[in-house]
Motif scaffolding. Structure first.
Motif, PDB file in Angstrom:
ATOM      1  N   LEU A 382       0.814  -1.224   0.000  1.00  0.00           N
ATOM      2  CA  LEU A 382       0.000   0.000   0.000  1.00  0.00           C
ATOM      3  C   LEU A 382       0.847   1.273   0.000  1.00  0.00           C
ATOM      4  CD1 LEU A 382      -2.716  -1.230   2.492  1.00  0.00           C
ATOM      5  CD2 LEU A 382      -3.049  -0.715   0.071  1.00  0.00           C
ATOM      6  N   MET A 383       2.158   1.109   0.024  1.00  0.00           N
ATOM      7  CA  MET A 383       3.042   2.286   0.079  1.00  0.00           C
ATOM      8  C   MET A 383       3.345   2.801  -1.328  1.00  0.00           C
ATOM      9  SD  MET A 383       3.509   2.851   3.215  1.00  0.00           S
ATOM     10  CE  MET A 383       2.137   2.001   3.989  1.00  0.00           C
ATOM     11  N   ARG A 384       3.393   4.110  -1.462  1.00  0.00           N
ATOM     12  CA  ARG A 384       3.730   4.713  -2.755  1.00  0.00           C
ATOM     13  C   ARG A 384       5.065   4.179  -3.256  1.00  0.00           C
ATOM     14  NH1 ARG A 384       0.786   9.831  -2.076  1.00  0.00           N
ATOM     15  NH2 ARG A 384      -1.272   9.061  -2.589  1.00  0.00           N
ATOM     16  N   ALA A 385       6.021   4.028  -2.318  1.00  0.00           N
ATOM     17  CA  ALA A 385       7.372   3.613  -2.717  1.00  0.00           C
ATOM     18  C   ALA A 385       7.395   2.207  -3.300  1.00  0.00           C
ATOM     19  CB  ALA A 385       8.315   3.682  -1.512  1.00  0.00           C
ATOM     20  N   GLY A 386       6.357   1.419  -3.023  1.00  0.00           N
ATOM     21  CA  GLY A 386       6.357   0.023  -3.458  1.00  0.00           C
ATOM     22  C   GLY A 386       6.006  -0.186  -4.923  1.00  0.00           C
ATOM     23  N   GLY A 387       5.271   0.738  -5.517  1.00  0.00           N
ATOM     24  CA  GLY A 387       4.927   0.618  -6.939  1.00  0.00           C
ATOM     25  C   GLY A 387       3.650  -0.153  -7.227  1.00  0.00           C
ATOM     26  N   VAL A 388       3.222  -1.015  -6.297  1.00  0.00           N
ATOM     27  CA  VAL A 388       2.054  -1.860  -6.575  1.00  0.00           C
ATOM     28  C   VAL A 388       0.737  -1.096  -6.369  1.00  0.00           C
ATOM     29  CG1 VAL A 388       0.791  -3.891  -5.732  1.00  0.00           C
ATOM     30  CG2 VAL A 388       3.227  -4.050  -6.230  1.00  0.00           C
ATOM     31  N   GLU A 389       0.697  -0.217  -5.403  1.00  0.00           N
ATOM     32  CA  GLU A 389      -0.554   0.529  -5.180  1.00  0.00           C
ATOM     33  C   GLU A 389      -0.915   1.367  -6.401  1.00  0.00           C
ATOM     34  OE1 GLU A 389      -1.311   4.113  -4.092  1.00  0.00           O
ATOM     35  OE2 GLU A 389       0.543   4.612  -5.132  1.00  0.00           O
ATOM     36  N   ARG A 390       0.086   1.838  -7.101  1.00  0.00           N
ATOM     37  CA  ARG A 390      -0.167   2.616  -8.315  1.00  0.00           C
ATOM     38  C   ARG A 390      -0.813   1.723  -9.394  1.00  0.00           C
ATOM     39  NH1 ARG A 390      -0.703   7.087 -11.836  1.00  0.00           N
ATOM     40  NH2 ARG A 390       0.285   6.551 -13.784  1.00  0.00           N
ATOM     41  N   VAL A 391      -0.335   0.480  -9.518  1.00  0.00           N
ATOM     42  CA  VAL A 391      -0.932  -0.442 -10.496  1.00  0.00           C
ATOM     43  C   VAL A 391      -2.384  -0.734 -10.106  1.00  0.00           C
ATOM     44  CG1 VAL A 391      -0.766  -2.712 -11.590  1.00  0.00           C
ATOM     45  CG2 VAL A 391       1.319  -1.470 -11.004  1.00  0.00           C
ATOM     46  N   PHE A 392      -2.628  -0.859  -8.808  1.00  0.00           N
ATOM     47  CA  PHE A 392      -4.001  -1.091  -8.339  1.00  0.00           C
ATOM     48  C   PHE A 392      -4.906   0.063  -8.760  1.00  0.00           C
ATOM     49  CE2 PHE A 392      -7.323  -0.702  -5.078  1.00  0.00           C
ATOM     50  CZ  PHE A 392      -7.875  -1.966  -5.132  1.00  0.00           C
ATOM     51  N   ARG A 393      -4.424   1.279  -8.619  1.00  0.00           N
ATOM     52  CA  ARG A 393      -5.239   2.436  -8.987  1.00  0.00           C
ATOM     53  C   ARG A 393      -5.457   2.479 -10.500  1.00  0.00           C
ATOM     54  NH1 ARG A 393      -2.698   6.950  -8.054  1.00  0.00           N
ATOM     55  NH2 ARG A 393      -0.764   6.235  -7.108  1.00  0.00           N
ATOM     56  N   VAL A 394      -4.417   2.161 -11.261  1.00  0.00           N
ATOM     57  CA  VAL A 394      -4.558   2.119 -12.719  1.00  0.00           C
ATOM     58  C   VAL A 394      -5.586   1.039 -13.102  1.00  0.00           C
ATOM     59  CG1 VAL A 394      -3.358   1.505 -14.867  1.00  0.00           C
ATOM     60  CG2 VAL A 394      -2.258   3.037 -13.221  1.00  0.00           C
ATOM     61  N   ALA A 395      -5.468  -0.123 -12.447  1.00  0.00           N
ATOM     62  CA  ALA A 395      -6.373  -1.233 -12.774  1.00  0.00           C
ATOM     63  C   ALA A 395      -7.831  -0.844 -12.498  1.00  0.00           C
ATOM     64  CB  ALA A 395      -6.002  -2.465 -11.957  1.00  0.00           C
ATOM     65  N   ARG A 396      -8.045  -0.131 -11.412  1.00  0.00           N
ATOM     66  CA  ARG A 396      -9.426   0.261 -11.095  1.00  0.00           C
ATOM     67  C   ARG A 396      -9.949   1.265 -12.110  1.00  0.00           C
ATOM     68  NH1 ARG A 396     -13.497   0.297 -11.513  1.00  0.00           N
ATOM     69  NH2 ARG A 396     -15.307   0.253 -10.130  1.00  0.00           N
ATOM     70  N   ASN A 397      -9.053   2.128 -12.538  1.00  0.00           N
ATOM     71  CA  ASN A 397      -9.460   3.125 -13.519  1.00  0.00           C
ATOM     72  C   ASN A 397      -9.871   2.481 -14.846  1.00  0.00           C
ATOM     73  OD1 ASN A 397      -9.411   6.015 -14.673  1.00  0.00           O
ATOM     74  ND2 ASN A 397      -8.045   4.870 -16.037  1.00  0.00           N
ATOM     75  N   LEU A 398      -9.105   1.478 -15.281  1.00  0.00           N
ATOM     76  CA  LEU A 398      -9.286   0.946 -16.637  1.00  0.00           C
ATOM     77  C   LEU A 398     -10.721   0.519 -16.930  1.00  0.00           C
ATOM     78  CD1 LEU A 398      -6.120  -1.308 -17.221  1.00  0.00           C
ATOM     79  CD2 LEU A 398      -6.601   0.973 -18.131  1.00  0.00           C
ATOM     80  N   ARG A 399     -11.463   0.139 -15.914  1.00  0.00           N
ATOM     81  CA  ARG A 399     -12.792  -0.426 -16.147  1.00  0.00           C
ATOM     82  C   ARG A 399     -13.849   0.629 -16.466  1.00  0.00           C
ATOM     83  NH1 ARG A 399     -13.155  -3.679 -10.796  1.00  0.00           N
ATOM     84  NH2 ARG A 399     -15.154  -4.420 -11.564  1.00  0.00           N
TER      85      ARG A 399
END
Ligand SMILES: Cc1cc2nc3c(=O)[nH]c(=O)nc-3n(C[C@H](O)[C@H](O)[C@H](O)COP(=O)(O)OP(=O)(O)OC[C@H]3O[C@@H](n4cnc5c(N)ncnc54)[C@H](O)[C@@H]3O)c2cc1C
Length: 425
Positions: A382-399
């Motif tokens: 869930l940390m910005r530094a981790g890179g994965v939370e950003r992919v989660f946000r992108v994935a939610r947007n795509l739909r």
């Protein structure tokens, strides 16, 4: 976290021999031209608090970095690989382009306002509707986009017209040798920085959707004005309202014919739809690698967490679903390559159905993979530094953009003769 994207699971996803050379060139470009930039600018690329300004706009210096990557990719002949060779593109089929996108997104999203995606034409790039331009128009409007020297935006959505573009209220009235555009567009990606706007408007010629036309507007036109920034889940800093007020353009700034606006808009949307599998599978592979690494490295209760079935199964499920999604994309894109062209104004129902499947199915899977990856990474997920939370946000947007999940299912149902109506993206 290492910069390498290679891992023990990569042998699972072979690239066919015919496409491997171009995928290798893309990878070399990323490694030599982009990752050093990302490393040098990691301080402010990684967090929206530093790459956006107080109004939520992408800072000009970050935009300039992205533009530099785009221009270099254009010079290397890698920016518009999906466009035909006769307009300066790479001439790849949709299926071949899938592997290029997969490679680009295998690097994740660069932890924030990443630069990798900027090497490949996206919403801001040259798109199939522009193949309907004549030679002179192509030289003026299309070539700068193909070469990555300029960017565009597509203005379809309005406050009162989203999924249902038949509700577009922006007007274009004919005055002598000019069209005069007035209206309000919303959620327009790259509105802030585009050189050219592609604008769907209702003309005073024809009836209903037959009155719609797609116009090209130079964003230096005094009638083009960027409105409020649409601060969104992706924190991209480039999505905004656009106001057209007494915006005068020449009659040579119509794409194709007046009346073709809706099918042209749909050909643009369909292009985005068929690009989704490469993006989702590439990002999925990034997430798989991150989960796998973490399961081996992170210890709890005296053992690597991956010793627990609860941590193994999300990884196993993601690997299996990645295979299924990738195979579906490869087969379906090959069928589309054989049966239609994206710029066609009249798509066979089976092609329309396949394009909608290619949009919603990989997006739904990516959302699941991103959710699992956060769980496996724990707090770091869930940390910005981790890179994965950003992919989660992108994935939610795509739909949502390029037609919502519900609209894809509705379209598929319609091609099966189940709905008894038309319309909708
Ligand atoms: C980050 C972002 C970037 C975007 N970029 C662009 C861009 O560059 N250019 C552009 O023109 N637009 C852009 N959009 C707009 C996007 O295409 C629309 O948001 C999308 O098409 C949905 O329209 P809407 O938001 O008005 O939702 P609505 O159409 O109001 O739909 C709301 C809900 O109702 C559902 N719904 C509507 N009709 C039906 C139906 N018949 N059956 C079942 N369910 C239905 C939808 O699925 C959705 O869940 C962007 C949006 C976002 C979020």
């Amino acid at each position: 976290m290492s910069n390498s994207v290679d891992g023990p699971l990569d042998g699972e996803f072979p690239v066919p021999d015919g496409v491997a050379p171009v995928v290798d060139r893309v990878r070399e470009f990323i490694e030599t031209e982009i990752l050093p930039f990302e490393r040098d600018n990691a301080d402010y690329l990684g967090d929206p608090l530093s790459y956006l300004d107080g109004e939520g706009r992408l800072r000009p210096e970050v935009h300039e970095l992205q533009s530099e990557i785009r221009r270099r990719a254009g010079e290397a002949g890698l920016y518009a690989l999906h466009m035909p060779e006769d307009v300066g593109g790479g001439g790849l089929s949709q299926r071949e382009h899938f592997y290029v996108q997969e490679e680009v997104f295998r690097y994740g999203t660069g932890h924030g306002s990443g630069l990798t995606r900027a090497m490949m034409a996206w919403t801001e790039g040259p798109a199939p509707p522009l193949l309907h331009l004549d030679e002179a128009q192509r030289e003026e409007w299309l070539r700068p986009l193909v070469e990555g020297r300029e960017t565009a935006c597509i203005c379809l959505t309005e406050p009162n017209a989203g999924s249902d573009l038949s509700g577009v209220e922006t007007t274009a009235r004919r005055e002598g040798d000019e069209w005069v555009i007035d209206g309000h567009k919303r959620y327009i990606t790259n509105a802030v920085y585009a050189d050219t706007a592609q604008v769907l408007a209702r003309t005073d010629e024809g009836e209903g959707v037959g009155s719609l036309a797609l116009f090209l507007v130079d964003t230096d036109n005094p009638g083009y004005e960027v409105g409020q920034i649409n601060r969104n889940i992706m924190m991209d800093g480039i999505t905004a309202d656009v106001h057209f007020e007494d915006c005068r353009v020449g009659t040579d700034q119509v794409v194709g014919e007046v009346g073709d606006g809706l099918p042209l808009a749909l050909s643009w949307i369909n292009w985005r739809r068929v690009c989704r599998p490469g993006m989702c599978v590439g990002l999925g592979r990034y997430l798989l690698r991150r989960m796998h690494d973490h399961a081996l490295d992170r210890e709890a209760f005296g053992d690597p967490i991956g010793r627990n079935q609860a941590v193994q199964w999300p990884i196993v499920d993601t690997l299996s679903e990645l295979h299924a999604t990738r195979k579906m994309a490869e087969a379906t894109l090959a069928e589309l390559d054989a049966t239609t062209r994206l710029e066609a104004l009249d798509q066979p129902p089976a092609a329309t159905r396949r394009m909608s499947m290619l949009k919603y199915y990989p997006e739904d899977r990516l959302f699941d993979w991103a959710d699992r990856a956060i769980q496996v990474l724990g707090g770091y997920g869930l940390m910005r530094a981790g890179g994965v939370e950003r992919v989660f946000r992108v994935a939610r947007n795509l739909r949502i953009p390029a037609g919502t999940t519900e609209i894809q299912k509705r379209t598929i149902a319609r091609t099966l003769g189940l709905t008894g109506d038309g319309g909708g993206r």
